[in-house]
Scaffold this motif. Structure first.
Motif, short mmCIF file in Angstrom:
data_model
loop_
_atom_site.label_atom_id
_atom_site.label_comp_id
_atom_site.label_asym_id
_atom_site.label_seq_id
_atom_site.Cartn_x
_atom_site.Cartn_y
_atom_site.Cartn_z
N GLY A 257 -35.00 -13.06 -3.50
CA GLY A 257 -36.05 -13.62 -4.34
C GLY A 257 -36.10 -15.12 -4.42
N GLU A 258 -34.99 -15.77 -4.22
CA GLU A 258 -34.92 -17.23 -4.32
C GLU A 258 -33.62 -17.66 -3.67
OE1 GLU A 258 -33.98 -18.42 -8.39
OE2 GLU A 258 -33.62 -16.33 -8.86
N PRO A 259 -33.49 -18.94 -3.37
CA PRO A 259 -32.22 -19.37 -2.77
C PRO A 259 -31.08 -19.13 -3.75
CG PRO A 259 -33.91 -21.11 -2.61
CD PRO A 259 -34.46 -20.04 -3.50
N ASP B 253 -27.59 -12.27 1.82
CA ASP B 253 -28.64 -13.06 1.18
C ASP B 253 -29.90 -12.82 2.01
OD1 ASP B 253 -30.38 -14.93 0.16
OD2 ASP B 253 -29.20 -16.68 0.79
N THR B 254 -30.83 -12.05 1.44
CA THR B 254 -31.98 -11.56 2.21
C THR B 254 -33.23 -12.38 1.93
OG1 THR B 254 -32.59 -10.03 0.45
CG2 THR B 254 -31.07 -9.21 2.12
N TRP B 255 -33.74 -13.04 2.95
CA TRP B 255 -35.01 -13.76 2.79
C TRP B 255 -36.15 -12.89 3.33
CZ3 TRP B 255 -39.10 -14.95 5.85
CH2 TRP B 255 -40.07 -15.80 5.29
N TRP B 256 -37.17 -12.75 2.53
CA TRP B 256 -38.39 -12.07 2.97
C TRP B 256 -39.45 -12.32 1.92
CZ3 TRP B 256 -39.78 -6.98 0.72
CH2 TRP B 256 -38.92 -6.56 -0.30
N GLN B 257 -40.63 -11.73 2.09
CA GLN B 257 -41.76 -11.97 1.19
C GLN B 257 -42.57 -10.69 1.03
OE1 GLN B 257 -43.70 -14.84 3.97
NE2 GLN B 257 -43.28 -16.36 2.40
N THR B 258 -43.45 -10.69 0.02
CA THR B 258 -44.40 -9.58 -0.14
C THR B 258 -45.10 -9.35 1.21
OG1 THR B 258 -44.76 -10.31 -2.40
CG2 THR B 258 -46.38 -8.78 -1.49
N ASP C 147 -42.45 -21.66 3.27
CA ASP C 147 -41.11 -22.04 2.80
C ASP C 147 -40.57 -23.22 3.62
OD1 ASP C 147 -41.25 -19.38 1.55
OD2 ASP C 147 -39.13 -19.72 1.15
N PHE D 71 -32.53 -22.16 2.87
CA PHE D 71 -33.88 -22.31 2.32
C PHE D 71 -33.96 -23.44 1.31
CE2 PHE D 71 -34.38 -18.28 4.34
CZ PHE D 71 -35.62 -18.48 4.93
N ARG E 246 -40.36 -23.49 -1.76
CA ARG E 246 -41.73 -23.45 -1.23
C ARG E 246 -42.23 -24.86 -0.91
NH1 ARG E 246 -43.98 -18.34 -0.19
NH2 ARG E 246 -45.91 -19.52 -0.18
N ASN F 120 -41.37 -20.41 -8.09
CA ASN F 120 -40.51 -19.24 -8.08
C ASN F 120 -39.68 -19.27 -9.37
OD1 ASN F 120 -38.50 -17.32 -7.57
ND2 ASN F 120 -38.64 -17.67 -5.37
N ARG G 208 -42.90 -14.75 -8.14
CA ARG G 208 -43.85 -15.73 -7.59
C ARG G 208 -44.97 -16.01 -8.55
NH1 ARG G 208 -45.27 -14.20 -1.46
NH2 ARG G 208 -47.14 -15.43 -1.71
C1 WTA Z 1 -38.58 -16.82 -1.91
C2 WTA Z 1 -39.70 -11.48 -2.68
C3 WTA Z 1 -34.60 -18.16 -0.53
C4 WTA Z 1 -39.30 -17.55 -0.77
C5 WTA Z 1 -38.88 -10.66 -1.69
C6 WTA Z 1 -40.39 -16.58 -0.38
C7 WTA Z 1 -36.23 -16.63 -1.03
C8 WTA Z 1 -40.76 -15.97 -1.71
C9 WTA Z 1 -35.36 -15.56 -0.73
C10 WTA Z 1 -41.34 -14.59 -1.58
C11 WTA Z 1 -34.02 -15.89 -0.32
C12 WTA Z 1 -37.28 -14.75 -1.31
N1 WTA Z 1 -33.70 -17.20 -0.23
N2 WTA Z 1 -35.85 -17.91 -0.94
N3 WTA Z 1 -33.11 -14.96 -0.05
N4 WTA Z 1 -36.04 -14.41 -0.91
N5 WTA Z 1 -37.41 -16.08 -1.41
O1 WTA Z 1 -43.32 -12.40 -2.20
O2 WTA Z 1 -39.85 -18.75 -1.27
O3 WTA Z 1 -42.09 -12.20 -4.40
O4 WTA Z 1 -41.50 -17.20 0.25
O5 WTA Z 1 -41.00 -11.64 -2.22
O6 WTA Z 1 -39.53 -15.92 -2.45
O7 WTA Z 1 -41.53 -14.01 -2.86
P1 WTA Z 1 -42.06 -12.52 -2.97
#
Ligand code: WTA
Length: 645
Positions: free
Chosen positions: A386-388, A410-415, A499, A511, A514, A520, A525
């Motif tokens: 969700g965030e760094p 530590d999982t980065w992804w988005q909607t 990002d 990361f 944004r 965030n 978001r």
């Molecule tokens: C941020 C949530 C750093 C990022 C799954 C992204 C992260 C936005 C990370 C998407 C992480 C999500 N490290 N930043 N592990 N995970 N973000 O759509 O800015 O609610 O673009 O999806 O959250 O938020 P969303």
């Protein structure tokens, strides 16, 4: 806290036992890269039960509109339920539900299939057909998951609206998605008190301008509710009476699975559209690869609400399609006491915990003696989303929660991406506090400079995704132009994520937050523009600018600067009234932490508000370069009025 260089480069090798038993071995990266379409085809055939096999893996003849697993047919709910029951695992626990007041319920896979079948039969009776949309506005109770799967079973798309959103937010989402049915509850529990939900639905539908024909109401809090005869029905009455068998049909790989609204850079939330085959493939692959899932023995706990994408992919679809047991918890971490999460982990012997850094930072503040009172030895893997995650929180999570034996992913992804994109393979890579490290196998990302051509330097740049991926959004609901414009126009044939990121000497990704006007807050978001338009809609506001300011616990906090209209008072009461207004208009999560009433806003000569300068003020920093301002003295006035507040 400043970190020494040694601390920054400290890494944690996968524990030997973990690595030996891991689902993914080191050669996976190369294997996937050698033929990425072949790799995804292989994963899809291994992990998904296809009713009819697909032909072409990817149709990318009309970018950015992708089709994955062309011609394949499947039913997503069948993949989450029937196939496990048919394989003899009907008695395995699917959901351990823990309610906020302490009530609990357990569903085996066979029981969950029966409930979903009943709900699917009810929705059919209400006229829901393949291709329709159903809005879901529920607390974190099993009926939320059951409703989503019932829609999937019928090939109808759900649009889940977070229970913390206001009636206005619900109404605009119902109208945009053209939902025919709303599933809600009388109320839910929040911090030991019942809070109502149904009145928001009544208000959303009160103007009679929505396509909603039926409202299905789960009895949860027992609160009195208004009733519209002919429109409203109790879940208990209709689903309770329905047949518990349902023969499912199989749909095209690209049949819409859900629409989920998320904040963008402009005022109106975007309806992110996800479809079936590609989404399920990548969600399942991430369960296997990132969470190293062992369905027979794992007890998975993702703490996110189903109102967010994390709840869609890692409460509803991922764990159930993988056939594992999971925990669903309705409440907050501090009710009835601050050890609630640890008590739940001990009770159900959770093996994998997936949570947001903001929660970890809160637990750090409460003190490590609280988790120390519980037996957390069942945990074997931890996730962050969700965030760094700042290295300090990472190390606390690793030491206090994980007992130094659990890898952290530590999982980065988005909607928009639907499933994990960047995360370490926990049995392969030595993890690094604060870095998401590398794209998962089969995914290609880059960090580039403004031109998009060159790799960014050490100071960082923009994160882009080079190739289409199976769980990618298929578009913005009813707005193909906005889809192209938002994600695909900055660089050619490349997805722009919004990002900022940098790579370190090892090539690992960090990361930086944004780069657009998306904030965030506690991993949620929010858009500055959406909150600004809510503020200026209030009669006491002439102009408003909103920034996300760094905050120790929530990552960012909403800070608003407003110019009040003639006759409105510059007083703490006005500021409070405006905070409450945003809370009511959008939802409590959007409520500004602070509202500063100012006499002017910093603008360029062309009239653009310079939020960067306001952010400096909100973060207590020396104000940056003001030379492009039309009137440079504005910032002095703002600093003075903020200091005096
Ligand atoms: C941020 C949530 C750093 C990022 C799954 C992204 C992260 C936005 C990370 C998407 C992480 C999500 N490290 N930043 N592990 N995970 N973000 O759509 O800015 O609610 O673009 O999806 O959250 O938020 P969303």
């Amino acid at each position: 806290m400043t970190e020494t260089a040694a601390e920054q480069t400290e890494t944690f090798a996968p524990p030997e036992q973990f690595a030996a038993a891991a689902n993914i071995k080191a050669d996976e990266y190369e294997r996937a890269e050698a033929d990425y379409l072949g790799f995804w085809a292989e994963q899809s055939r291994e992990l998904v039960d296809w009713h009819e096999d697909f032909g072409e893996v990817l149709d990318w003849t009309n970018p950015p509109f992708a089709k994955w697993f062309v011609g394949g047919k499947l039913n997503v709910a069948y993949n989450c339920l029937d196939r496990h029951v048919l394989a003899g695992n009907g008695d395995r626990v699917a959901i351990n539900f823990e309610g906020e007041p302490g009530d609990s319920r357990t569903y085996t896979y066979a029981e969950l299939l029966a409930e979903v079948s009943k709900a699917a039969n009810t929705l059919t009776d209400l006229g829901v057909k393949t291709g329709d949309r159903v809005a879901i506005y529920l607390p974190m109770i099993p009926e939320a998951v059951i409703s989503m799967l019932a829609c999937a079973r019928l090939g109808a798309a759900h649009s889940v609206v977070f229970g913390g959103f206001s009636s206005d937010a619900l109404r605009s989402r119902i109208i945009d998605a053209e939902a025919r049915v709303v599933i809600t509850a009388d109320g839910s529990y929040r911090r030991a008190k019942p809070t109502s939900l149904k009145p928001a639905v009544d208000e959303a539908l009160s103007q009679g301008d929505t396509p909603v024909e039926h409202v299905l109401v789960v009895k949860r809090s027992g609160q009195e509710v208004d009733w519209v005869d002919g429109r409203d029905q109790w879940w208990e009455d209709s689903v309770g009476q329905a047949s518990d068998t349902h023969e499912c049909e199989f749909f095209d790989a690209e049949n819409p699975l859900f629409i989920l609204y998320t904040s963008g850079t402009t005022g109106k939330p975007k309806g992110i559209l996800h479809t079936s085959g590609g989404y399920l493939t990548q969600v399942l692959y991430s369960m296997k690869a990132v969470f190293d899932i062992k369905p027979e023995t794992d007890v998975f706990w993702c703490t996110a609400d189903v109102g967010w994408v994390t709840g869609h992919s890692y409460v509803t679809y991922g764990p159930l399609a993988a056939g594992t047991s999971q925990i669903v918890y309705e409440g907050t971490p501090d009710t009835p006491h601050q050890g609630r999460w640890w008590e739940i982990i001990e009770k159900y012997k959770a093996t994998i915990l997936y949570a947001a850094p903001t929660a970890i930072r809160t637990f750090m503040k409460w003190g490590e003696e609280i988790p120390a009172e519980y037996d957390l030895s069942s945990l074997r893997l931890l996730g962050s989303v969700g965030e760094p995650i700042n290295p300090e929180a990472w190390r606390w999570y690793h030491r206090v929660v994980g007992g130094e034996r659990c890898p952290i992913v530590d999982t980065w992804w988005q909607t928009e991406t639907g499933a994990h994109m960047i995360a370490p393979m926990p049995g392969v890579l030595s993890t690094k506090p604060g870095s998401s490290q590398r794209p998962i196998p089969g995914i290609s990302v880059d960090v580039v400079d403004d031109s998009g051509e060159n790799p960014a330097g050490p100071e960082g740049g923009l994160l882009v995704i080079r190739r289409p991926w199976p769980a990618m959004l298929r578009g913005i609901w009813k707005d193909p132009e906005r889809f192209k414009e938002t994600y695909w126009s900055r660089f050619e044939d490349t997805y722009f994520a919004g990002d900022g990121a940098r790579r370190d000497e090892d090539g690992d990704i960090w990361f930086l937050g944004r780069v657009d006007d998306v904030m965030n807050v506690s991993g949620h978001r929010l858009s500055t523009a959406e909150i600004e338009s809510s503020l200026v809609a209030h009669s006491k506001v002439a102009e408003a600018a909103v920034v996300g300011a760094a905050d120790d616990t929530s990552g960012q906090a909403v800070v608003a600067f407003v110019i009040v209209s003639n006759g409105a008072e510059d007083s703490p009461e006005t500021a409070e009234e405006l905070r409450q207004h945003v809370g009511k208009d959008i939802g409590p999560i959007a409520k500004p932490k602070t509202v500063h009433i100012v006499t002017d806003l910093p603008k360029t000569r062309s009239g653009k508000i310079m939020r960067r300068l306001l952010k400096d003020v909100a973060e207590n920093r020396e104000v940056g370069n003001t030379t492009t301002l039309a009137d440079a003295s504005v910032m002095d006035q703002i600093e003075k009025s903020v200091a005096g507040a």
